[in-house]
Motif scaffolding. Sequence first.
Motif, short mmCIF file in Angstrom:
data_model
loop_
_atom_site.label_atom_id
_atom_site.label_comp_id
_atom_site.label_asym_id
_atom_site.label_seq_id
_atom_site.Cartn_x
_atom_site.Cartn_y
_atom_site.Cartn_z
N LEU A 1 64.72 72.82 47.14
CA LEU A 1 65.88 73.53 47.65
C LEU A 1 67.11 73.31 46.78
CD1 LEU A 1 65.65 73.13 51.52
CD2 LEU A 1 65.67 75.27 50.23
N SER B 1 68.70 79.22 48.69
CA SER B 1 68.62 78.95 50.12
C SER B 1 69.42 77.75 50.54
CB SER B 1 67.16 78.72 50.54
OG SER B 1 66.41 79.87 50.31
N ARG B 2 69.79 76.94 49.56
CA ARG B 2 70.52 75.75 49.97
C ARG B 2 71.88 76.10 50.57
NH1 ARG B 2 71.47 76.26 44.57
NH2 ARG B 2 73.45 75.54 43.70
N ASP C 1 72.12 78.63 52.66
CA ASP C 1 71.81 79.50 53.79
C ASP C 1 71.70 78.72 55.09
OD1 ASP C 1 70.89 81.40 55.53
OD2 ASP C 1 69.39 82.21 54.18
N PRO C 2 72.66 78.89 56.02
CA PRO C 2 72.56 78.16 57.27
C PRO C 2 71.72 78.87 58.32
CG PRO C 2 74.66 79.29 57.18
CD PRO C 2 73.91 79.68 55.94
N PHE C 3 71.11 79.98 57.95
CA PHE C 3 70.35 80.72 58.94
C PHE C 3 68.86 80.81 58.61
CE2 PHE C 3 74.01 81.52 61.24
CZ PHE C 3 75.02 82.02 60.42
N SER C 4 68.48 80.27 57.46
CA SER C 4 67.07 80.32 57.09
C SER C 4 66.36 79.09 57.63
CB SER C 4 66.97 80.37 55.56
OG SER C 4 65.64 80.16 55.14
N LEU C 5 65.58 79.28 58.67
CA LEU C 5 64.93 78.13 59.31
C LEU C 5 63.91 77.50 58.37
CD1 LEU C 5 64.35 79.40 62.95
CD2 LEU C 5 65.94 77.66 62.15
N LEU C 6 64.08 76.22 58.15
CA LEU C 6 63.23 75.51 57.18
C LEU C 6 61.77 75.53 57.58
CD1 LEU C 6 63.01 73.87 54.65
CD2 LEU C 6 63.56 71.83 55.95
N ALA C 7 61.51 75.37 58.89
CA ALA C 7 60.12 75.31 59.34
C ALA C 7 59.38 76.60 59.04
CB ALA C 7 60.09 75.02 60.84
N VAL D 1 62.02 67.76 60.95
CA VAL D 1 62.22 69.20 60.96
C VAL D 1 61.21 69.88 61.88
CG1 VAL D 1 60.68 69.80 59.07
CG2 VAL D 1 62.76 71.10 59.44
N TYR D 2 60.09 69.19 62.14
CA TYR D 2 59.07 69.81 62.97
C TYR D 2 59.40 69.80 64.45
CZ TYR D 2 56.41 69.83 58.74
OH TYR D 2 56.02 70.07 57.44
N VAL E 1 70.03 76.68 65.10
CA VAL E 1 69.59 77.30 63.84
C VAL E 1 70.20 76.56 62.66
CG1 VAL E 1 69.77 79.39 62.43
CG2 VAL E 1 69.20 79.56 64.87
N PHE E 2 71.48 76.27 62.77
CA PHE E 2 72.22 75.63 61.67
C PHE E 2 71.56 74.33 61.24
CE2 PHE E 2 76.07 75.26 59.22
CZ PHE E 2 76.32 73.90 59.12
N HIS F 1 68.56 73.29 61.73
CA HIS F 1 67.17 73.41 61.29
C HIS F 1 67.03 74.35 60.10
CE1 HIS F 1 66.43 71.95 65.50
NE2 HIS F 1 65.74 71.11 64.77
N SER F 2 68.14 74.78 59.58
CA SER F 2 68.09 75.68 58.43
C SER F 2 67.93 74.89 57.13
CB SER F 2 69.39 76.49 58.35
OG SER F 2 70.46 75.62 57.98
N THR F 3 67.79 75.62 56.05
CA THR F 3 67.70 74.96 54.75
C THR F 3 69.01 74.26 54.43
OG1 THR F 3 68.14 77.15 53.82
CG2 THR F 3 65.88 76.37 53.73
N PHE F 4 70.11 74.90 54.83
CA PHE F 4 71.42 74.25 54.65
C PHE F 4 71.48 72.96 55.46
CE2 PHE F 4 75.94 74.33 53.64
CZ PHE F 4 76.50 73.57 54.65
N GLY F 5 70.99 73.05 56.69
CA GLY F 5 71.01 71.88 57.56
C GLY F 5 70.17 70.74 56.99
N TRP G 1 72.14 69.53 44.56
CA TRP G 1 72.97 69.93 45.69
C TRP G 1 74.44 69.60 45.42
CZ3 TRP G 1 70.72 71.91 50.28
CH2 TRP G 1 69.33 71.81 50.36
#
Lengths: 247, 332, 286
Positions: free
Chosen positions: A106, A111-112, A114-120, B6-7, B190-191, B193-197, B215
Amino acid sequence: MSAMALELQGVCKSFGGVPAVREVTLSVREGERRLLLGPNGAGKTTLFNLVMGDLVSDSGTIRLFGQDVSRLRADRRVHLGLSRTYQVITLFPKDTLAHNIVLALLGLSRSRFDPFSLLAKRGDLWERARAALDRVGLAKLADRPLSQTSYGEQRRLELAMALAQEPRVLLLDEPLAGLSREERRDVQDLLASIPREVTVVMIEHDLDVALSFAEKITVLHYGQVIVEGTRAEIVADPRVQEVYLGA
Amino acid sequence: MKRNSVYSGLRPPSVAGKAGSSIVRAAIAVLLLVPAFLPFDYYVNIATQILIAAIFASSLNLLVGYGGLISLGHAGFLGTSAYVLAWLATRGELSHLWASLGALGVTTVVAGLFGVLSLRATGLGFVMITLALGQILWGVAYRWVSLTGGDNGLSGFSRPHPLGIDLSSPGSFYLFTLVVFVLAFLFVSVFVHSTFGAGLQGVRDQPRRMQALGWDVWGIRFVTFVVAGFWGAVAGVLYADYNQFVSPHVLALTNSAEVLLMVIAGGAGTVLGPIVGAAVVVLLKNVVSAYITRWVMLLGFVFVLIVLYMPEGLVPGVERLRRRTVRRGAEA
Amino acid sequence: MRFFLIQSLNGLALGGLLFLLSSGFSLIFGLMRVANLAHGAFFMLGAYVGLSALRAGLGFFAAVVIGGLAIAILGALLERFLLRKLAGRLLSQVLITLGIAFIIGDASLLVWSGDPMPLPIPDALAGVVRFGSIFFPRYRLAVVGFSVVVLAILWVALERTRVGAMIRAGVDDMEMARGLGIAVPRLFTLVFCLGAALAGMGGVLGGPILSVYPGLDMDMLPLALIVLILGGPGNLLGAFAGSYFIGFLYTFGQALFPDLAYVILFLPMVAALALRPQGLFKLRAA
């Protein structure tokens, strides 16, 4: 003649008046395998910190593929193709091995932000992470939390993380430290499998592996470059013997 | 602070299976809707207060639990938003909609400015700078009487009329707050669990390593700071609407400490933690104050006890216990 | 001119009180890396205790001593039984001091009620001192003098005694100090005690000038914070200079721009933060 991947010119760094790196000048060609040798305290890791941007040099220039990165932040250098492994474990112990790799992936991805792209849901990332782990033989442990893995496995993870970023210049800080004999052989094979175009600079004390891997060797002592040359030249050089036997 | 795998995702770890978790969710939905229709104004109002506090605490949790940055000035965002709303709605004579937008906008800008200043340091330095900045806002509210009404505060504005619906009754306002709360909850879920999070939590755990992985550590923290400020502002708008009155107390250090307590007591770094913490603190405050006037002293004792004996908070603690009983059940 | 002189003396007096408050705060932070958020509460409680002592018929100087002593004992107990339990967990220590601040604040409200109460100026220090056509309140001059005396004593203690050397060593490099065998836990208790005592005495001495009221603790705490940021952790002279600087700034700010006085107070801190590129808190790994 291929381009210079990494050029250091007159790089200096002192800590509270004590010089750790003194006027270091060296150049590494693209695709070269360079070994940094020197006794403990010679400034090798400090040099890596300076190249990476973890530390800012007091003076001198550092160039990455001709671009002056001396004042550039570490993350920006990563985006130029630089990657490193660390001697001390600075990984994420509460996360799985796969998650550790994903963070490395990442770091270079849009995507880093992106606060809306769920990692899972990012199957693409998780697949690439597994592939990276597979390359170092850790695929089976992908879902194991880091804290439940052995030291040797963690060192291999370090390598997997760096390789996963597909760097152009790779800094390896003692990749073999603390590994068992089998693990060393595995890592040695791994090192040999690194693509030819990648420039590798390695700090390592295991001379058997290191000397067979390296094309050119730079010897540091008290923060200064003492000798540079091929394996044969280094081994024969009296100054090197003095550094290792005399100091 | 305990790290969220994350799971664990949006759904709480489901013990009873898929059917079970739908039932749980339905039950929660029903529970949340009930207060809207109860005839007991007092309890409905408490429920509203809990939701507002939950939004406020969740916003701080982004910084504290997920970002690893402890702020003791977060009340500044709730307070600024509330004051701006009140001021624009009364002296500015703007409609409620514009006053709310103005409040959110101004507070977000303030959050940006404060973020730049506060992020000059991390750890304890950050704590102290945020404390000091929060105090500045309090000082302005308290002393600049011509602007803020000083100790008397600002009042004289009514509740909003979204789409013409009257929100003066406790039940209807509760529903309005519930809608906002659900939006906030979804955003936070969402925040984090996101990639940003994931990056934010990585930065919390190993900032230097993250920088060396590509980063932008400062950038992530700054964005999180502003986002936290924004949602604190949202809580501020609701707070002002609920009370129809704003006074300097809302910006006091005790308020920042209270919301920090909510986060820490409930469980920093979890989505449910601040909500649980908010409920506990609000209930304590309202129920206890009926019997004991020394509410602040009790808050202090609770704080001390939690820091000493339950530093991870309620939600992770309960989660741990539950996993242990499940494991024991499976082994039996 | 008269205005300037009077405000200057007020500024000096406030500076003196701030020094008593923040010297302890700075030492505690410098040595223990704990931001004692209960420090303002110590100041206020000291004032209240002093008030009670005065009401009980004791003299002013006895009240100052008792105020300092009471807070010192409280500080020792808190450090020994709470802070020490959280050794190494800086954040927890800071949070617990916040909880303690709340407890002290509310307990004070319970015991002494909510009315602001000025402490009476002792007869020996009442009246004015005359410089030409200007009259300065004697008490304020005494406060300034006292703070200078305290600075001198602390300075000598830090620079010339063994304990002082140990403290300075701990401030400079905790690991090294431990390695040298310095009994760190006892040193912590001592410094915390000392800081608390100074704050307590400061509260009593501030009584005639600031009065004592609920909220005094939270009024004083941010000031200690600003002085710490300006003066540097564990830096006695920095705390002295910072205290007087803030004392002046606040006094003149209050007089000239009452609405914005509080904001003006924080501007140097904001400036310091904005201009110093590395930030101000380079904490070593605890």
